[in-house]
Design a protein around this motif. Structure first.
Motif, PDB file in Angstrom:
ATOM      1  N   LEU A  30      33.402  48.794  31.273  1.00  0.00           N
ATOM      2  CA  LEU A  30      34.703  48.266  30.837  1.00  0.00           C
ATOM      3  C   LEU A  30      35.433  49.276  29.941  1.00  0.00           C
ATOM      4  CD1 LEU A  30      33.728  44.514  30.346  1.00  0.00           C
ATOM      5  CD2 LEU A  30      35.318  45.449  32.045  1.00  0.00           C
ATOM      6  N   GLN A  31      34.664  50.048  29.174  1.00  0.00           N
ATOM      7  CA  GLN A  31      35.291  51.124  28.370  1.00  0.00           C
ATOM      8  C   GLN A  31      35.857  52.200  29.295  1.00  0.00           C
ATOM      9  OE1 GLN A  31      31.977  52.135  25.861  1.00  0.00           O
ATOM     10  NE2 GLN A  31      32.540  50.634  24.294  1.00  0.00           N
ATOM     11  N   ILE A  32      35.080  52.522  30.345  1.00  0.00           N
ATOM     12  CA  ILE A  32      35.546  53.522  31.322  1.00  0.00           C
ATOM     13  C   ILE A  32      36.831  53.029  31.994  1.00  0.00           C
ATOM     14  CG2 ILE A  32      34.988  54.587  33.560  1.00  0.00           C
ATOM     15  CD1 ILE A  32      32.028  54.721  32.562  1.00  0.00           C
ATOM     16  N   LYS A  33      36.871  51.728  32.284  1.00  0.00           N
ATOM     17  CA  LYS A  33      38.073  51.163  32.928  1.00  0.00           C
ATOM     18  C   LYS A  33      39.303  51.356  32.027  1.00  0.00           C
ATOM     19  CE  LYS A  33      39.604  47.086  35.484  1.00  0.00           C
ATOM     20  NZ  LYS A  33      39.199  45.795  36.060  1.00  0.00           N
ATOM     21  N   GLU A  34      39.103  51.232  30.714  1.00  0.00           N
ATOM     22  CA  GLU A  34      40.204  51.446  29.759  1.00  0.00           C
ATOM     23  C   GLU A  34      40.647  52.900  29.764  1.00  0.00           C
ATOM     24  OE1 GLU A  34      41.738  49.380  27.197  1.00  0.00           O
ATOM     25  OE2 GLU A  34      41.033  47.896  28.652  1.00  0.00           O
ATOM     26  N   ALA A  65      36.896  44.719  43.939  1.00  0.00           N
ATOM     27  CA  ALA A  65      36.851  45.999  44.669  1.00  0.00           C
ATOM     28  C   ALA A  65      37.228  47.155  43.738  1.00  0.00           C
ATOM     29  CB  ALA A  65      37.789  45.949  45.870  1.00  0.00           C
ATOM     30  N   LYS A  66      38.226  46.935  42.879  1.00  0.00           N
ATOM     31  CA  LYS A  66      38.628  47.996  41.933  1.00  0.00           C
ATOM     32  C   LYS A  66      37.470  48.333  40.989  1.00  0.00           C
ATOM     33  CE  LYS A  66      42.081  49.391  38.576  1.00  0.00           C
ATOM     34  NZ  LYS A  66      43.411  49.181  38.004  1.00  0.00           N
ATOM     35  N   ASN A  67      36.741  47.296  40.599  1.00  0.00           N
ATOM     36  CA  ASN A  67      35.635  47.513  39.650  1.00  0.00           C
ATOM     37  C   ASN A  67      34.492  48.320  40.255  1.00  0.00           C
ATOM     38  OD1 ASN A  67      36.836  46.390  37.430  1.00  0.00           O
ATOM     39  ND2 ASN A  67      36.071  44.317  37.848  1.00  0.00           N
ATOM     40  N   ARG A  68      34.509  48.526  41.576  1.00  0.00           N
ATOM     41  CA  ARG A  68      33.502  49.404  42.180  1.00  0.00           C
ATOM     42  C   ARG A  68      33.604  50.827  41.593  1.00  0.00           C
ATOM     43  NH1 ARG A  68      31.027  48.366  46.933  1.00  0.00           N
ATOM     44  NH2 ARG A  68      29.902  50.212  46.224  1.00  0.00           N
ATOM     45  N   ILE A  69      34.814  51.227  41.224  1.00  0.00           N
ATOM     46  CA  ILE A  69      34.979  52.570  40.628  1.00  0.00           C
ATOM     47  C   ILE A  69      34.208  52.645  39.315  1.00  0.00           C
ATOM     48  CG2 ILE A  69      36.613  54.210  39.604  1.00  0.00           C
ATOM     49  CD1 ILE A  69      38.829  52.914  41.333  1.00  0.00           C
ATOM     50  N   PHE A  70      34.371  51.620  38.476  1.00  0.00           N
ATOM     51  CA  PHE A  70      33.827  51.689  37.110  1.00  0.00           C
ATOM     52  C   PHE A  70      32.321  51.420  37.101  1.00  0.00           C
ATOM     53  CE2 PHE A  70      38.216  50.161  37.303  1.00  0.00           C
ATOM     54  CZ  PHE A  70      38.803  51.398  37.012  1.00  0.00           C
ATOM     55  N   SER A  71      31.888  50.650  38.067  1.00  0.00           N
ATOM     56  CA  SER A  71      30.456  50.461  38.254  1.00  0.00           C
ATOM     57  C   SER A  71      29.809  51.808  38.608  1.00  0.00           C
ATOM     58  CB  SER A  71      30.263  49.412  39.363  1.00  0.00           C
ATOM     59  OG  SER A  71      29.107  49.606  40.100  1.00  0.00           O
TER      60      SER A  71
END
Ligand code: CP
Length: 319
Positions: free
Chosen positions: A21-25, A298-304
């Motif tokens: 979640l930090q990476i997503k930010e 699907a977007k969260n696949r990047i941050f995972s």
């Protein structure tokens, strides 16, 4: 983290969700971390999300990315030990992996279940060869029995969508399909949900129970309406029979998720890993409805992927 092939490779699930979640930010906070290192993304099966999200994640970390669509672009691989290769196969998997060792600091591989031999699939016939012959960290991009990068993205998505004190009720529901699909996503979601602070239930028709090694003590309910009652999240996925391996026993009732079925829930958010067969697995009205968080998932696949690659890079750098 030395390898990433299941939830067992994660030391602290809540920590890695927090990191993602930090990476997503701020996705470009570690652009120097992978500099001078190469990740090989090897696909023995088709992909849209896993391939592209892994490429974005690796690039965000400054990694060089080699993507090999092995089924289409590489030599026909042999997987059997001791094979006399006088047929269609041209290159043995152990030679291919040894060459990847020369080119890559991390090897990520997608190798679906063959759906022909239950034993080969349970024993991860292909992934196990990568684990055996790779001299660098191995990441699963979905294997015969698990899809851990998807499951981590699912955990991130549930976390983002839940801010109440009490545990959410999460229901994994079987959905219809036109052909036999592996159990990997369902198995994996079950394993990861068992590590989350949620009330987790699985619902599927008789004959479609997942492998007990994955479902463990999770309640399995064969009445979908009963299972969906008061759900906060509904995860829709098809899989074929595990007991009668890869078969599709007849199902008489309608299992496709509709708004009528959703009315029975606690205004549940709807999830699916994609790709989805619209109006077979999931109705248009649900897919395009206000409760769907499928594209966010699907977007969260990047941050995972980025959280995992980052942790693997920590391990490489420490050496
Ligand atoms: N969810 C998922 O793994 O999608 P792809 O098969 O397109 O990679």
């Amino acid at each position: 983290m030395k390898n990433f092939t299941s939830v067992s490779d994660v030391e602290d699930l809540q920590e890695i969700i927090k990191k993602a979640l930090q990476i997503k930010e701020n996705p470009l906070s570690e652009t120097e971390k992978g500099k001078g290192k190469t990740i090989g993304l090897v696909f023995l099966n088709s992909s849209l999300r896993t391939r592209l999200s892994s490429q974005i994640a690796a690039q965000n970390l400054g990694l060089n990315v080699l993507t090999l669509n092995a089924a289409q672009e590489a030599w026909n691989l042999e997987f059997a030990d001791g094979a006399v290769m006088n047929g269609d196969t041209v290159e043995h998997i152990k030679d291919a992996i040894e060459v990847l060792n020369q080119y890559c600091g991390i090897i990520a591989v997608r190798c679906f279940a063959g759906m022909k031999s239950k034993e080969d699939d349970i024993n991860e016939n292909i992934l196990s060869q990568f684990e055996k012959y790779a001299k660098v960290p191995v990441i699963s991009l979905e294997s015969a029995t698990r899809h851990p990068l998807q499951s981590l993205a699912d955990c991130i998505t549930i976390t983002e969508n839940w801010n109440k004190e009490q545990k959410p009720k999460v229901v994994l529901t079987w959905a219809p399909h036109i052909k036999p699909i592996a159990q990997a996503v369902g198995n994996s979601f079950a394993e990861w949900m068992q590590q989350m602070d949620v009330d987790f239930v699985i619902t599927n028709p008789e004959g479609y129970d997942l492998d007990k090694n994955f479902t463990k003590d999770t309640p399995v309910i064969h009445d979908q309406d009963e299972a969906l009652k008061d759900a906060d999240f509904v995860y829709v996925k098809n899989w074929s029979s595990f007991d009668e391996y890869a078969a599709m026993p007849e199902v008489k009732e309608s299992w496709m998720l509709t708004n009528e079925k959703l009315a029975n829930t606690n205004e549940a958010k709807v999830m699916h890993c994609l790709p989805v067969r619209r109006n077979v697995e999931l109705s248009d009205e649900v897919m395009d409805g206000k409760n769907s968080i499928i594209y966010q998932q699907a977007k969260n696949r990047i941050f995972s992927a980025q959280a995992v690659f980052s942790e693997i890079l920590d391990e490489i750098t420490e050496k």
